[in-house]
Design an enzyme around this catalytic site. Structure first.
Site, PDB file in Angstrom:
ATOM      1  CE1 TYR A 134     -21.574 -51.239  -4.230  1.00  0.00           C
ATOM      2  CE2 TYR A 134     -21.990 -52.642  -2.170  1.00  0.00           C
ATOM      3  CZ  TYR A 134     -20.999 -52.244  -3.688  1.00  0.00           C
ATOM      4  OH  TYR A 134     -20.553 -53.201  -3.610  1.00  0.00           O
ATOM      5  CG  ASP A 164     -29.261 -55.086  -0.347  1.00  0.00           C
ATOM      6  OD1 ASP A 164     -29.105 -55.972   0.283  1.00  0.00           O
ATOM      7  OD2 ASP A 164     -29.218 -54.520  -1.245  1.00  0.00           O
ATOM      8  CE  LYS A 218     -22.902 -56.611   4.452  1.00  0.00           C
ATOM      9  NZ  LYS A 218     -20.978 -55.548   4.669  1.00  0.00           N
TER      10      LYS A 218
HETATM   11  N1  HOZ Z   1     -19.045 -52.907   0.921  1.00  0.00           N
HETATM   12  C1  HOZ Z   1     -18.793 -53.542   2.220  1.00  0.00           C
HETATM   13  C2  HOZ Z   1     -19.334 -51.616   2.487  1.00  0.00           C
HETATM   14  N2  HOZ Z   1     -20.922 -51.018   2.647  1.00  0.00           N
HETATM   15  C3  HOZ Z   1     -16.908 -53.108   2.317  1.00  0.00           C
HETATM   16  C4  HOZ Z   1     -17.264 -54.454   2.150  1.00  0.00           C
HETATM   17  C5  HOZ Z   1     -15.707 -54.887   2.361  1.00  0.00           C
HETATM   18  O1  HOZ Z   1     -14.661 -54.032   2.143  1.00  0.00           O
HETATM   19  O2  HOZ Z   1     -15.215 -56.018   3.074  1.00  0.00           O
END
Ligand code: HOZ
Length: 430
Positions: A148, A243, A271
């Site tokens: 992802y 990534d 993050k």
């Molecule tokens: N994209 C995040 C999980 N891999 C989720 C982010 C969120 O819901 O804060």
């Protein structure tokens, strides 16, 4: 949390949210849709804990999906943010802190000679891909099923994370013209990538990969996979993009690339570099990054990029990680105790489970198959995961509400809390 404890306020607020926010949430996985539970609305957090709006507390194994590696409300990060706020919230102009941030990232991650700050991991990826295409003058990209890379159009092909549980491997609203140059390979399937290069090597601008898959559950790279990608990219004049939105500053100060000893041309972050504030970054080789405007011809901009308060949070967090003796060794030892403890319980319970982990990232898969890619991750019994999730939630353990997300361990987790978690796991399986 005990069965008798109430979640009435969470339920009432979520009812209201459903009327005004699509799905009641601002990011799909938070809706708890694939685990059949009502989402808990969180009121506050401290150290290793979250507290919901009904006053129930949970041991937090999400850590805001990665940033809270130090635990919540670390005083040094909080103080840095509070101090920065007194000088103004946003200037839309260059600042001293963003210079310090760029220097710090370059000093910690050897492959990075220049870096640009943005506001999220999605933005970082979108920009890095544009730079790769601008630099090479080519259009095709290779990504891996189950990885992802945020929600930019070109990457919403066989994407991991919430896309996996939503059952929409290719998102509506993304014209085929945006994904026709996205080629998809299986994670850890180097032979397939070789074939793609044989077929259209001269058109491939970049290979983008999560150096540790962490959005189809945790899937580490097999030996030689990342090295092989490096070799193929170098040989064919394509750029290798790691990534590291999740692995950056989590597996170590130099991220997964330091851990595996493979240098990409470009890296994306998010993050942890924001310390909990909305921050992303992309960076890499100087000759490539010099393509970015105003120096070069690749355009990318942002009003809030390098925001002074966000930079203060990120700098405080990264400096703490750098300056705390043995930070990663201790975090990894703690994580090992938790994950090895879980493995022991699973062994006793039978062979229908897999636990993948690396450093402070782990995933328990409800499948007897070794999980090494998207296809094997998908063999997991998601209903069984949902039952496990509910049990843990009621025991006061807050896991990611999806089979296909990681469990994040923070430095704030205590030995007693590890034992408490293992007791809850034992109660479920044995
Ligand atoms: N994209 C995040 C999980 N891999 C989720 C982010 C969120 O819901 O804060």
């Amino acid at each position: 949390m005990k069965e008798t404890q109430t979640i009435k306020r969470s339920e009432m607020l979520f009812e209201r949210a459903l009327k005004r926010i699509p799905g009641g949430v601002n990011s799909p996985v938070r809706a708890f849709g694939s685990v059949g539970e009502a989402p808990r609305l969180i009121a506050s957090a401290d150290g290793s804990h979250l507290t919901d709006v009904d006053g129930n507390t949970y041991l937090d194994f999400i850590g805001s999906w990665g940033p809270m590696i130090l635990g919540h409300n670390h005083p040094v990060v909080l103080e840095a943010v509070q101090e920065a706020c007194t000088h103004g919230l946003s200037f839309g102009a260059a600042t001293e802190r963003e210079v310090e941030m760029a220097e710090l990232i370059c000093s910690l991650v050897p492959s990075i000679e220049m870096v640009r700050m943005v506001n999220s991991g999605t933005e970082a990826v979108m920009s890095a891909l544009r730079v790769a295409r601008g630099y090479t003058g080519r259009s095709k990209l290779i990504k891996f099923a189950g990885c992802y890379h945020g929600h930019c159009d070109a990457m919403l092909v066989k994407a991991g994370s919430g896309v996996m549980t939503a059952g929409i491997p290719d998102s509506a609203g993304v014209p085929t013209s945006c994904t026709k140059d996205t080629l998809t390979a299986g994670y850890n399937d180097l032979d397939y990538v070789k074939r793609l290069f044989e077929l259209c090597g001269n058109d491939i601008a970049a290979v983008i990969v999560e150096p540790v898959g962490a959005n189809m559950g945790v899937v580490p790279p097999e030996e030689g996979f990342l090295e092989g990608l490096r070799e193929l990219c170098t040989k064919n004049g394509s750029l290798l993009i790691f990534d590291e939105v999740i692995t950056g500053f989590r597996l170590g100060l130099s991220g997964a690339q330091g851990h595996f000893g493979v240098n990409p041309d470009l890296t994306t972050f998010g993050k942890i570099i924001g310390g909990g504030m909305p921050v992303g970054a992309y960076g890499g080789r100087k000759d490539v990054m010099e393509m970015v405007a105003p120096l070069g011809a690749v355009y990318q901009a942002g009003t809030l990029s390098g925001n002074p308060v966000a930079m203060a949070a990120g700098l405080a967090e990264l400096r703490l990680l750098r300056d705390t003796p043995d930070f990663y060794e201790k975090l990894h030892q703690k994580s090992e105790r938790l994950f090895e403890g879980m493995k022991e319980i699973l062994r006793e319970a039978g062979s229908s489970y897999q636990l993948n982990y690396i450093g402070s990232l782990g995933s328990l898969f409800f499948t007897p198959e070794k999980v090494k890619d998207y296809a094997s991750a998908k063999t997991s019994d998601t209903e069984a995961f949902a039952r496990y999730f509910s049990h843990m939630l009621r025991a006061g353990i807050y896991l990611a509400p999806s089979q296909f997300e990681a469990m994040f361990v923070s430095a704030a987790l205590t030995e007693e809390e590890i034992e408490r978690t293992l007791t809850a796991v034992r109660e479920y399986f044995l």
